[in-house]
Design a protein around this motif. Structure first.
Motif, PDB file in Angstrom:
ATOM      1  N   THR A 195       9.715  -1.750  -5.278  1.00 27.31           N
ATOM      2  CA  THR A 195       8.869  -1.209  -4.335  1.00 27.31           C
ATOM      3  C   THR A 195       7.421  -2.457  -4.274  1.00 27.31           C
ATOM      4  O   THR A 195       7.071  -2.571  -3.212  1.00 27.31           O
ATOM      5  N   ILE A 196       7.263  -2.767  -5.424  1.00 26.91           N
ATOM      6  CA  ILE A 196       6.222  -3.966  -5.112  1.00 26.91           C
ATOM      7  C   ILE A 196       6.580  -5.194  -4.540  1.00 26.91           C
ATOM      8  O   ILE A 196       5.631  -5.606  -3.793  1.00 26.91           O
ATOM      9  N   TRP A 203       8.613  -5.337  -1.993  1.00 27.20           N
ATOM     10  CA  TRP A 203       8.410  -4.907  -0.542  1.00 27.20           C
ATOM     11  C   TRP A 203       7.138  -4.836  -0.148  1.00 27.20           C
ATOM     12  O   TRP A 203       6.896  -5.101   1.095  1.00 27.20           O
ATOM     13  N   CYS A 204       6.604  -4.264  -0.910  1.00 31.19           N
ATOM     14  CA  CYS A 204       4.913  -4.236  -0.650  1.00 31.19           C
ATOM     15  C   CYS A 204       4.418  -5.625  -0.307  1.00 31.19           C
ATOM     16  O   CYS A 204       3.655  -6.010   0.497  1.00 31.19           O
ATOM     17  N   TYR A 205       4.807  -6.648  -1.170  1.00 26.52           N
ATOM     18  CA  TYR A 205       4.452  -7.942  -1.090  1.00 26.52           C
ATOM     19  C   TYR A 205       4.959  -8.456   0.261  1.00 26.52           C
ATOM     20  O   TYR A 205       4.159  -9.094   1.167  1.00 26.52           O
ATOM     21  N   ALA A 222       2.991  -6.927   3.348  1.00 28.07           N
ATOM     22  CA  ALA A 222       1.553  -7.234   3.468  1.00 28.07           C
ATOM     23  C   ALA A 222       1.430  -8.688   3.758  1.00 28.07           C
ATOM     24  O   ALA A 222       0.551  -9.088   4.685  1.00 28.07           O
ATOM     25  N   GLY A 249      -1.254   1.015   2.711  1.00 26.59           N
ATOM     26  CA  GLY A 249      -0.066   1.096   2.585  1.00 26.59           C
ATOM     27  C   GLY A 249       0.771   0.929   1.218  1.00 26.59           C
ATOM     28  O   GLY A 249       1.680   1.527   0.812  1.00 26.59           O
ATOM     29  N   ILE A 250       0.290   0.023   0.427  1.00 29.28           N
ATOM     30  CA  ILE A 250       0.602  -0.203  -0.895  1.00 29.28           C
ATOM     31  C   ILE A 250       0.546   1.049  -1.612  1.00 29.28           C
ATOM     32  O   ILE A 250       1.389   1.343  -2.645  1.00 29.28           O
ATOM     33  N   ALA A 282       3.174   3.512  -0.416  1.00 30.22           N
ATOM     34  CA  ALA A 282       4.298   3.217  -1.040  1.00 30.22           C
ATOM     35  C   ALA A 282       4.818   3.226  -2.638  1.00 30.22           C
ATOM     36  O   ALA A 282       5.771   3.866  -2.971  1.00 30.22           O
TER      37      ALA A 282
END
Length: 222
Positions: free
Chosen positions: A156-157, A159-161, A164, A204-205, A208
């Motif tokens: 998930t992290i 994808w968040c990066y 972003a 968003g992060i 998520a």
């Protein structure tokens, strides 16, 4: 660490001209002749100062790398926060603010477009830049987010990066918001744009990270 602003005379003119050329065309579409013409210098002088085209391309990022160092410095400060909510927001501020500040500079706009073209075109010279300058920084930010959000799966992290980065890159190269808002939203004013982009990415992060801790059959919190 030198920067473009530390240079003067013809050497600086070549770098600035190269940024402009690489911003307007693909890497393959730009020739040393184009850059020399834009800089108003003899072609031989480009090679004398910077070597082949791929080395000139690399030199641009070397002279712009101070903004990467600034991002990492601010990230170090952000990681000192013990409150997860504050930490994530501070991490995102470290991620976006130096980029937005650079994009306010007249020459910085061309550099931002050049970076975006490198991401889209994915040529050999840009791949080298990504590995050398951006991958190490990305890993630092991903590690910081993982530390601030320990309950979130590491996938998930990542994808968040990824998302972003997409929001940031799109913002620095697209000024359409100024037309859509009839001038009420100045795209390249970092002081105005940064808080909105920071809140958008941070929210968003957080969402998520929270949703990834729930199974598909569970209801999401309101």
């Amino acid at each position: 660490m030198s920067s473009v602003n530390d240079l003067s005379g013809k050497k600086r003119a070549i770098l600035v001209a190269a940024e402009k050329c690489f911003a307007m065309q693909s890497y393959e579409g730009v020739s040393i002749r184009d850059i020399a013409h834009e800089a108003q210098v003899p072609i031989a002088l480009v090679g004398y100062y910077f070597g082949a085209k791929n080395e000139l391309y690399h030199a641009i990022y070397e002279h712009r790398s101070s903004y990467i160092a600034e991002r990492l410095s601010e990230l170090h400060k952000a990681r000192l926060h013990t409150d997860p909510d504050m930490a994530v927001s501070a991490i995102i501020a470290a991620f976006i603010t130096p980029v937005l500040k650079l994009n306010e500079e007249p020459d910085g706009v061309n550099f931002s477009r050049m970076v975006m073209r490198g991401v889209i075109d994915q040529h050999e010279a840009s791949a080298r830049i990504t590995r050398e300058f951006y991958d190490p920084m990305a890993k630092e930010f991903i590690a910081a987010l993982s530390s601030a959000l320990p309950a979130a799966p590491v996938e998930t992290i990542f994808w968040c990066y990824q998302f972003a980065l997409g929001a940031l890159l799109h913002h620095v190269v697209d000024t359409r918001i100024e037309r859509l808002s009839e001038g009420r939203c100045p795209a390249r004013n970092a002081a105005v744009a940064a808080p909105h982009l920071q809140r958008f990415i941070t929210a968003g992060i957080r969402a998520a990270a929270l949703s990834s801790t729930y199974t598909p059959n569970q209801e999401y919190p309101a």
